[in-house]
Scaffold this motif. Sequence first.
Motif, PDB file in Angstrom:
ATOM      1  N   VAL A 665      -0.586  10.284  10.928  1.00 28.41           N
ATOM      2  CA  VAL A 665      -0.828   9.200  10.002  1.00 28.41           C
ATOM      3  C   VAL A 665      -1.120   7.926  10.829  1.00 28.41           C
ATOM      4  O   VAL A 665      -0.131   7.345  11.442  1.00 28.41           O
ATOM      5  CB  VAL A 665       0.100   8.872   8.809  1.00 28.41           C
ATOM      6  CG1 VAL A 665      -0.269   7.720   7.925  1.00 28.41           C
ATOM      7  CG2 VAL A 665       0.224  10.071   8.114  1.00 28.41           C
ATOM      8  N   ASP A 666      -2.145   7.134  10.505  1.00 32.34           N
ATOM      9  CA  ASP A 666      -2.617   6.001  11.463  1.00 32.34           C
ATOM     10  C   ASP A 666      -2.437   4.650  10.502  1.00 32.34           C
ATOM     11  O   ASP A 666      -2.000   3.488  11.162  1.00 32.34           O
ATOM     12  CB  ASP A 666      -3.833   5.992  12.008  1.00 32.34           C
ATOM     13  CG  ASP A 666      -4.321   7.358  12.683  1.00 32.34           C
ATOM     14  OD1 ASP A 666      -3.811   7.290  13.925  1.00 32.34           O
ATOM     15  OD2 ASP A 666      -5.026   8.042  12.209  1.00 32.34           O
ATOM     16  N   VAL A 667      -2.522   4.638   9.361  1.00 35.84           N
ATOM     17  CA  VAL A 667      -2.568   3.582   8.207  1.00 35.84           C
ATOM     18  C   VAL A 667      -1.569   3.854   7.177  1.00 35.84           C
ATOM     19  O   VAL A 667      -1.843   4.907   6.567  1.00 35.84           O
ATOM     20  CB  VAL A 667      -3.902   3.034   8.008  1.00 35.84           C
ATOM     21  CG1 VAL A 667      -3.793   1.691   7.112  1.00 35.84           C
ATOM     22  CG2 VAL A 667      -4.746   2.829   9.290  1.00 35.84           C
ATOM     23  N   ILE A 668      -0.700   2.928   6.755  1.00 33.40           N
ATOM     24  CA  ILE A 668       0.097   3.383   5.807  1.00 33.40           C
ATOM     25  C   ILE A 668       0.050   2.042   4.769  1.00 33.40           C
ATOM     26  O   ILE A 668       0.266   0.917   5.102  1.00 33.40           O
ATOM     27  CB  ILE A 668       1.639   3.684   5.710  1.00 33.40           C
ATOM     28  CG1 ILE A 668       1.752   4.993   6.703  1.00 33.40           C
ATOM     29  CG2 ILE A 668       2.376   3.727   4.658  1.00 33.40           C
ATOM     30  CD1 ILE A 668       3.075   4.928   7.319  1.00 33.40           C
ATOM     31  N   LEU A 669      -0.495   2.164   3.461  1.00 30.61           N
ATOM     32  CA  LEU A 669      -0.391   1.320   2.512  1.00 30.61           C
ATOM     33  C   LEU A 669       0.959   1.498   1.631  1.00 30.61           C
ATOM     34  O   LEU A 669       1.135   2.267   0.827  1.00 30.61           O
ATOM     35  CB  LEU A 669      -1.485   1.288   1.498  1.00 30.61           C
ATOM     36  CG  LEU A 669      -3.011   0.630   2.112  1.00 30.61           C
ATOM     37  CD1 LEU A 669      -3.609   1.567   3.241  1.00 30.61           C
ATOM     38  CD2 LEU A 669      -4.018   0.683   0.866  1.00 30.61           C
ATOM     39  N   HIS A 670       1.725   0.372   1.909  1.00 30.97           N
ATOM     40  CA  HIS A 670       3.237   0.589   1.412  1.00 30.97           C
ATOM     41  C   HIS A 670       2.961  -0.212  -0.067  1.00 30.97           C
ATOM     42  O   HIS A 670       3.152  -1.544   0.079  1.00 30.97           O
ATOM     43  CB  HIS A 670       4.031  -0.245   2.379  1.00 30.97           C
ATOM     44  CG  HIS A 670       5.492   0.011   2.064  1.00 30.97           C
ATOM     45  ND1 HIS A 670       6.140  -0.438   0.777  1.00 30.97           N
ATOM     46  CD2 HIS A 670       6.614   0.541   2.524  1.00 30.97           C
ATOM     47  CE1 HIS A 670       7.183  -0.325   0.747  1.00 30.97           C
ATOM     48  NE2 HIS A 670       7.780   0.461   1.898  1.00 30.97           N
ATOM     49  N   LEU A 671       3.026   0.550  -0.849  1.00 29.42           N
ATOM     50  CA  LEU A 671       3.031  -0.034  -2.290  1.00 29.42           C
ATOM     51  C   LEU A 671       4.525  -0.352  -3.129  1.00 29.42           C
ATOM     52  O   LEU A 671       5.024   0.797  -3.230  1.00 29.42           O
ATOM     53  CB  LEU A 671       2.081   0.613  -3.419  1.00 29.42           C
ATOM     54  CG  LEU A 671       0.678   0.852  -2.873  1.00 29.42           C
ATOM     55  CD1 LEU A 671      -0.146   1.727  -3.917  1.00 29.42           C
ATOM     56  CD2 LEU A 671      -0.227  -0.631  -2.619  1.00 29.42           C
ATOM     57  N   ALA A 723       3.209   3.904  16.666  1.00 23.97           N
ATOM     58  CA  ALA A 723       3.723   3.478  15.304  1.00 23.97           C
ATOM     59  C   ALA A 723       2.369   3.412  14.336  1.00 23.97           C
ATOM     60  O   ALA A 723       1.289   2.910  14.853  1.00 23.97           O
ATOM     61  CB  ALA A 723       4.369   2.022  15.308  1.00 23.97           C
ATOM     62  N   PRO A 724       2.280   3.603  13.188  1.00 25.95           N
ATOM     63  CA  PRO A 724       1.138   3.493  12.417  1.00 25.95           C
ATOM     64  C   PRO A 724       0.891   1.796  12.033  1.00 25.95           C
ATOM     65  O   PRO A 724       1.847   1.181  12.035  1.00 25.95           O
ATOM     66  CB  PRO A 724       1.557   4.276  10.853  1.00 25.95           C
ATOM     67  CG  PRO A 724       3.058   4.047  10.802  1.00 25.95           C
ATOM     68  CD  PRO A 724       3.375   4.174  12.421  1.00 25.95           C
ATOM     69  N   VAL A 725      -0.175   1.464  11.584  1.00 26.30           N
ATOM     70  CA  VAL A 725      -0.428  -0.057  11.032  1.00 26.30           C
ATOM     71  C   VAL A 725       0.328   0.358   9.772  1.00 26.30           C
ATOM     72  O   VAL A 725      -0.063   1.004   8.743  1.00 26.30           O
ATOM     73  CB  VAL A 725      -1.760  -0.070  11.142  1.00 26.30           C
ATOM     74  CG1 VAL A 725      -2.179  -1.497  10.462  1.00 26.30           C
ATOM     75  CG2 VAL A 725      -2.506  -0.087  12.543  1.00 26.30           C
ATOM     76  N   LEU A 726       0.818  -0.834   9.320  1.00 32.05           N
ATOM     77  CA  LEU A 726       1.579  -0.869   8.112  1.00 32.05           C
ATOM     78  C   LEU A 726       0.871  -2.149   7.199  1.00 32.05           C
ATOM     79  O   LEU A 726       0.977  -3.196   7.791  1.00 32.05           O
ATOM     80  CB  LEU A 726       2.930  -1.067   8.331  1.00 32.05           C
ATOM     81  CG  LEU A 726       3.863  -1.184   6.648  1.00 32.05           C
ATOM     82  CD1 LEU A 726       3.812   0.312   6.175  1.00 32.05           C
ATOM     83  CD2 LEU A 726       5.366  -1.394   7.207  1.00 32.05           C
ATOM     84  N   LEU A 727       0.580  -1.830   6.030  1.00 34.60           N
ATOM     85  CA  LEU A 727       0.201  -2.911   4.981  1.00 34.60           C
ATOM     86  C   LEU A 727       1.414  -2.988   4.008  1.00 34.60           C
ATOM     87  O   LEU A 727       1.198  -1.696   3.136  1.00 34.60           O
ATOM     88  CB  LEU A 727      -1.110  -2.697   4.420  1.00 34.60           C
ATOM     89  CG  LEU A 727      -2.366  -3.115   5.027  1.00 34.60           C
ATOM     90  CD1 LEU A 727      -3.661  -2.391   4.509  1.00 34.60           C
ATOM     91  CD2 LEU A 727      -2.618  -4.711   5.321  1.00 34.60           C
ATOM     92  N   PHE A 728       2.109  -4.023   3.814  1.00 29.10           N
ATOM     93  CA  PHE A 728       2.971  -3.916   2.875  1.00 29.10           C
ATOM     94  C   PHE A 728       2.716  -5.001   1.494  1.00 29.10           C
ATOM     95  O   PHE A 728       2.041  -6.203   1.696  1.00 29.10           O
ATOM     96  CB  PHE A 728       4.288  -4.643   3.509  1.00 29.10           C
ATOM     97  CG  PHE A 728       5.513  -4.952   2.907  1.00 29.10           C
ATOM     98  CD1 PHE A 728       5.833  -3.857   1.972  1.00 29.10           C
ATOM     99  CD2 PHE A 728       6.080  -6.202   2.307  1.00 29.10           C
ATOM    100  CE1 PHE A 728       7.124  -4.172   1.086  1.00 29.10           C
ATOM    101  CE2 PHE A 728       7.104  -6.361   1.335  1.00 29.10           C
ATOM    102  CZ  PHE A 728       7.621  -5.370   0.926  1.00 29.10           C
TER     103      PHE A 728
END
Length: 811
Positions: A665-671, A723-728
Amino acid sequence: MQLNPDGKQRTSLTKVESSPCYLLTVRVIRARNIHQADVLSHTDCYVSLWLPTASNDKFQTKAIRNCKDPVWNETFYFRIQSQVKNVLELALYDKDVVTQDDHLFTVYFDIAKLSLGEEVFMHFKCDSQRREELEVGFALDNISGPPETIITNGVLVSRKICCLEVQVVEKKKKKKKSKKEFSFKVQGSYEGTQDIVLGSGLAFSSSFPAKFHYARYKQPTLDVTLPGKKRPPSSNSHVYDTSSANVELHSIPSGKNMILAEDKRFDLFAKAEDCPDHLDVRLGFDLCIQEQDFLCKRKNYVMPALKKVLQLEQDLLDHESPVVAVMTTGGGMRSLTALYGSLRGLKKLNVLDCATYLTGLSGTTWTMSNLYRDADWSRKDLDKQISEARKHMTKCKINSFSLEYLKYYKKQLCQRKREGRKTSFIDLWGLVLESFLHDGKDNHRLSDQQQAIDRGQNPLPIYTAVNVKNNYSTLDFKEWVEFTPYEVGLQKYGVFVRTEDFGSEFFMGRLMKKVPESRICFLEGMWSSLFSFNVLYIWNLSHSSEDFWHRWTRDQIDNIEEEPPLLVKPQELQTRLFTPPGPLGSALRAVLADRVCIAQEHNFLKGFQMHDDYLENTHFRRWKDTVLDTFPNQLTQSDQFLSLVDTGFFINTSIMPLLKPERKVDVILHLNYSAGSQIQALDQTCKYCSEQGIAFPRVDLSEEDRKKLKECYLFDGAETPGAPVLLFFPLVNDTFQKYKAPGQKRSESEMEDGKVDLYGCCSPYSTYSLQYTEKEYDLLVQLGEYNILNNEDLIVQALRTAVARKRQIKK
């Protein structure tokens, strides 16, 4: 090449090989300076030997009366598998006639320390102050006979199992019909004990033998109770009757009938045959074939969507396409509702089509299971699903406790019990959820969701739970469990079963009893089991440390000296001493650590044994974080049931399946939809990943931001390779107060709609709220959608960063 029963190739990490067995000789010699356990007399000492990887029985020496320096000089023999982690437990007891025997201590000794062909005499220093000592002799030798065929993934070992058939043939049938009851027992077998009744019109023929499945090399014994005899009170005793059969099963030739006993009334026959080597579970750490196929199909949707979102002139190449995941947290009905808004926002930005995975726990699993009833849900706008959920969120819930519904619940629970399941209050909670969120009975099952991903048309859903032990806090023992429409498994052990088979009974990786797949409402109850708390969990909510409670709830384990000192290799365990707690400590532990209620499912790891090198396996080490990881006899494969609870009892996150390296996984959208602190779950995840050595972005928030969070934060993970890119996305009401849509200010008459009280003392959005008004529901959906739409630039920036990294890696 080894194949699964469905013809699919097994993972290359799984090996089928021949491995030798050895003869272990243990001579319990003596003990010295044993402290007095009884008030009026010296101890009456005996030693119990427990090696569950080699024998189903516990053995013990004779008891030496009134002696603090007992001498036994008794010898015991075990046939051990060389590739299994064999840890011998030597427990010293003080025998009591009236009360339960006093458990003084237990020594754990790793047999892997012994060298083949050598004899050693060990002095275990159990208490340096009192100079207590246990002296034991060991010898490890080759054993005659062919090697054993094992199947292993480097963490678990499946050994050769046999099927024993026991037949009773009646010689004379009396006119007067009378019952004859035979009882057969193979301790440690899947079946355990079986009874056969002759007479009273009951027919018994060769087509109905008593069957037992057992591990061939674990010194199994068939015990028989003949008609008119009583079973012994001790479960370990083998002596029922002098004329009864008491047979060591390795003496029965494979594939041939053998007479066990002859009597003027009946004959006993037995036949043992090796079972096939194929397994009904998947042993391996890679992705299953179905998920690999899904990933190929999903790219047909993801790559065009990324081109559109990033406004690229040329198509992305296969290696340039990042794996994007949408990750959610729990939060009851609040998370169910807000997730609908977030997904609608992602849909409007075309980012939902860029996502490969969607993960959830607790309340968000309710949203996910509703969505995946529609095979093309992400290809449509979500207005219909949002409207349907609105109807159920705003309806009165009191009808769910009507007499009609209570009768329905009772009928469903009785049916589950008849199927062979262990029911609990969690199952009732699942049925109540069904009535909250649906009209009538919902027959949907998790495996039905395969239709929603068979063309790669939707992200792959992953639901999460944790496996716990009832006598331990969640911080001390928890193991991640993931559920997909394809399979259910524990990545720590590298073992998975088909989703259709979850809840069925397994032994040594073989399916023994098929149980119908649960309706998804029962899984929803387990994924959101708010009732599985204990006192330690409540304490941890308000305190940062469990040190006080651990004085009473943690086992007293100490490394001890041994003479002569043996060379310890990386995969070998140090010799340790367990000192049992006193009556007060045991009582306090029960009060503090026992959970109110827990969901239990048949354990598909049952019967497996730990590989000798399991602690050095990179996959196991990645998730190794429980106090029992170095106690192989007490790990999950030895349990009858899995004990599953809401993931939020550890960390309110569903991110762990996405950190599996094989998913890339490269990008995680953390909702985030947590109550209270919006940053706590993310901080806990960072701490956990740091301790486990898992690549994860550093969360660097200023004190100002922590006091007043914005709608979105980008953590690119540049400082952490891999590490993946994380959008929080915390669930906050920031610019929504003044804007009804990105760039569209509210009029004076619309300002009231921006006042969404998420976490105040009078907020309608408490985690335990079961009903919203229509306006409350609509505003929460709109807020979730707005927070996504208002941060389109950060989402695009995260995707561009991931694409650039993929290109750089290729170069």
